[in-house]
Scaffold this active site. Structure first.
Site, PDB file in Angstrom:
ATOM      1  N   CYS A   1       0.811  -1.214   0.000  1.00  0.00           N
ATOM      2  CA  CYS A   1       0.000   0.000   0.000  1.00  0.00           C
ATOM      3  C   CYS A   1       0.845   1.265   0.000  1.00  0.00           C
ATOM      4  O   CYS A   1       0.316   2.358  -0.214  1.00  0.00           O
ATOM      5  CB  CYS A   1      -0.954   0.012   1.194  1.00  0.00           C
ATOM      6  N   ASN A   2       2.144   1.162   0.250  1.00  0.00           N
ATOM      7  CA  ASN A   2       2.951   2.381   0.210  1.00  0.00           C
ATOM      8  C   ASN A   2       4.259   2.237  -0.563  1.00  0.00           C
ATOM      9  O   ASN A   2       5.152   3.045  -0.400  1.00  0.00           O
ATOM     10  CB  ASN A   2       3.246   2.908   1.626  1.00  0.00           C
TER      11      ASN A   2
ATOM     12  N   GLN B   1       4.141  -6.125   8.987  1.00  0.00           N
ATOM     13  CA  GLN B   1       3.364  -6.656   7.863  1.00  0.00           C
ATOM     14  C   GLN B   1       4.188  -6.743   6.585  1.00  0.00           C
ATOM     15  O   GLN B   1       4.012  -7.662   5.782  1.00  0.00           O
ATOM     16  CB  GLN B   1       2.127  -5.803   7.632  1.00  0.00           C
TER      17      GLN B   1
ATOM     18  N   GLN C   1       4.605  -9.459   3.372  1.00  0.00           N
ATOM     19  CA  GLN C   1       4.393  -9.053   1.978  1.00  0.00           C
ATOM     20  C   GLN C   1       5.616  -9.387   1.126  1.00  0.00           C
ATOM     21  O   GLN C   1       5.484  -9.806  -0.031  1.00  0.00           O
ATOM     22  CB  GLN C   1       4.081  -7.555   1.939  1.00  0.00           C
TER      23      GLN C   1
ATOM     24  N   GLY D   1      -9.375  -9.549   2.785  1.00  0.00           N
ATOM     25  CA  GLY D   1      -8.049 -10.050   2.440  1.00  0.00           C
ATOM     26  C   GLY D   1      -7.123 -10.020   3.647  1.00  0.00           C
ATOM     27  O   GLY D   1      -7.569  -9.965   4.798  1.00  0.00           O
TER      28      GLY D   1
END
Length: 452
Positions: A50-51, A116, A120, A191
Site C-alpha cells: 500500500c505504500n 506486515q 508481503q 483479504g
C-alpha cells in the site's frame, strides 16, 4: 550479474501517485514476465504494497537495467519514464541489498517497525519463485532478507509497540470517537489487511462486522473474530449502524461513495463516524471527508505525518537505541552477504584452476607410464600421490587467498588476475563493470540510492 533495486514509495511520492501503481496479482505476474523478458534483466521480484512498488532485479548492465525496470513501472502507472523520474529511487549492489534488508525490517515503512511488510516480501518472493523469475542471484538475497527481517524484530525492541498501519490509524480514529471497546466496526474487505484489521479491532473490544465481494471470505473472517457479516449491496445501512468504517479492498475503483455515507449519516442520531481507508488505490471517495460528523483517516494523512516527523517520533514507543541496533544489524548482514556473494563469484575460478591442475597431473602421470612401462604398481601409486600432494600445496595458498580477498573491495579483480595468469578461459557471469561502477556508468556512485 549485479543487483538493482528500482522503485517508488511513500518516501518520495505522494499517495495520489502511488495509487496509480496499484497492482493485482495478475498485474504483478505480468510485470515479472515483462521484466525478465527483456535483454538486461535476468531475474526479478516485485514488491507491491500500500505504500511502495519496488523491483529487485538481477541485471547484466546498470543503465540497461534501470531503463527496462523504469519502463515497466511507467507502463503500470500509465505515465512516461520522464514523468516518474523525480519520484524513482535507484539502489545498486550493496546499496540494493541494504535497502531490501531495511524494507524487510520495517525501517522504511510509514510506521517504523511494522511487521506486515515482512509477510508481503515473503509473498512477493514466493510469487516470483512460482513464476520462475528468481534464480541463483536473487534466491539467496531474498532468503537472507527474510532472515534479517526476523532477526531485527526478535533481537531488537523495534516492534515492541506492536505498531502497524492498522493500529496507528485506529489510534487516530479513537481520538475522534473514543475507545473502540463496545463500539461497532464495519470492515470492508476480507483479504490479508482486512484480517489484520478485524483481529486488531477485536482485540480492542470492538464488535466487528465484515463485508466483502466474496461472501464466503466475509463469513470466514467474521467467524474468526466472533463477528457478523453484512451485504455489500446494503452498505449504507451497514455504515449507519457502525461507529467506525474501515476499508481495505483490492478494488481498482471507489467502493464507498459520498452518497452512501451521506445517506448513512442522515440515518444516525448525531453520532460521529470514523472512516479509515487503508486501500491503495483508495476505496472511499475523498469528498466523504467534507461531510459533517465524518472523520477520515487515510494513507495521505499518515504519509503527511511521516513527512513532518523525524524517525524518533515516528517510532513512538520504539527507542532510538533500538533503531540504531536494527541499522547496525543490517549493516553487518549486508557485509556478510557481500562476502558470500563475492566468494561465490570467485568459486568458478578456483574450481577451474583445480580442474586444470588435475588435468595436467593426469597427463604427466600418463606420460610417465608410457616412458617407464616397467615401473611397479606400488612405485607408480606413490609417485602419483606425491605429485598430487605437491600440486595441492602449490595451489592451496592462492586459492585460499583469492577467497579471502573476494570479500574485500575490488576482490573480484584478484580472480580476474588468476584467470589471466593461468589462462583459464571461463565465464564467471560477473559483468565487466562489477566493482568499478564509476568507470562503467555516467553517474556518481555516491548518488545511487537517492532520487534517480
Amino acid at each position: 550479474m549485479s543487483l538493482l533495486a528500482v522503485g517508488i514509495s511513500h518516501q518520495t511520492a505522494p499517495v495520489s501517485l502511488l495509487e496509480q501503481f496499484a497492482m493485482t496479482s495478475d498485474d504483478t505476474v505480468k510485470a515479472l514476465h515483462e521484466l525478465v523478458g527483456n535483454d538486461h534483466v535476468s531475474e526479478a521480484i516485485v514488491l507491491a504494497t500500500c505504500n511502495r512498488v519496488e523491483v529487485f532485479a538481477g541485471v547484466d548492465r546498470f543503465h540497461g537495467g534501470v531503463t527496462e525496470v523504469s519502463r515497466v513501472l511507467a507502463r503500470q502507472a500509465g505515465a512516461t519514464v520522464e514523468e516518474l523520474s523525480p519520484y524513482v529511487t535507484v539502489h545498486y549492489e550493496d546499496q540494493a541489498v541494504a535497502h531490501l534488508f531495511t524494507v524487510a525490517a520495517g525501517l522504511d515503512s510509514m510506521v517504523v517497525g511494522e511487521t506486515q511488510v515482512l509477510g508481503q516480501l515473503r509473498n512477493a518472493y514466493a510469487l516470483a519463485r512460482d513464476q520462475g523469475t528468481v534464480g541463483r542471484e536473487l534466491h539467496p538475497v531474498a532468503q537472507h532478507a527474510l532472515r534479517v527481517g526476523k532477526r531485527v524484530h526478535s533481537e531488537t525492541g523495534i516492534d515492541k509497540a506492536g505498531a502497524s498501519l492498522v493500529s496507528v490509524s485506529l489510534d487516530h480514529a479513537e481520538e475522534r470517537i473514543g475507545p473502540l471497546r463496545g463500539q461497532t466496526a464495519l470492515v470492508v474487505g476480507a483479504g490479508s489487511m482486512g484480517a489484520l484489521a478485524a483481529a486488531t479491532l477485536s482485540r480492542r473490544g470492538a464488535l466487528v462486522t465484515v463485508a466483502s465481494r466474496t461472501p464466503e471470505s466475509a463469513a470466514r473472517l467474521a467467524a474468526a473474530v466472533d463477528g457478523a457479516t453484512a451485504d455489500l449491496d446494503d452498505l449504507p445501512a451497514a455504515i449507519a449502524a457502525a461507529d467506525l468504517l474501515l476499508t481495505c479492498t483490492g478494488a481498482t475503483g471507489l467502493v464507498v461513495g459520498t452518497d452512501a455515507v451521506a445517506g448513512a449519516m442522515r440515518a444516525r442520531t448525531d453520532r460521529p463516524l470514523a472512516v479509515v481507508d487503508l486501500a491503495l488505490p483508495r476505496d472511499v471517495d475523498p469528498a466523504v471527508a467534507g461531510l459533517p460528523g465524518v472523520h477520515v483517516v487515510d494513507l495521505a494523512l499518515l504519509q503527511g505525518e511521516r513527512t513532518a516527523a523525524d524517525d524518533a517520533s515516528l517510532a513512538g514507543a520504539v527507542a532510538a537505541d533500538d533503531i540504531a541496533a536494527a541499522h547496525a544489524l543490517i549493516e553487518a548482514e549486508t557485509a556478510l552477504l557481500r562476502a558470500e556473494r563475492q566468494a561465490a563469484a570467485v568459486a568458478p575460478t578456483v574450481s577451474a584452476l583445480r580442474s586444470q591442475a588435475a588435468e595436467v597431473v593426469d597427463a604427466e602421470l600418463l606420460r610417465l607410464s608410457t616412458r617407464l612401462p616397467d615401473l611397479d604398481a606400488r612405485a607408480r601409486s606413490e609417485i602419483a600421490r606425491t605429485v598430487r600432494r605437491v600440486v595441492d600445496k602449490l595451489l592451496h595458498e592462492p586459492t585460499v587467498r583469492v577467497k579471502e580477498l573476494a570479500s574485500t573491495p575490488g576482490g573480484v579483480d584478484y580472480a580476474d588476475a588468476l584467470r589471466e595468469l593461468f589462462g583459464l578461459g571461463i565465464d564467471t557471469g560477473v559483468p565487466a563493470e562489477h566493482g568499478r561502477l564509476a568507470d562503467a556508468v555516467s553517474v556518481d556512485p555516491d548518488e545511487l540510492g537517492g532520487t534517480a
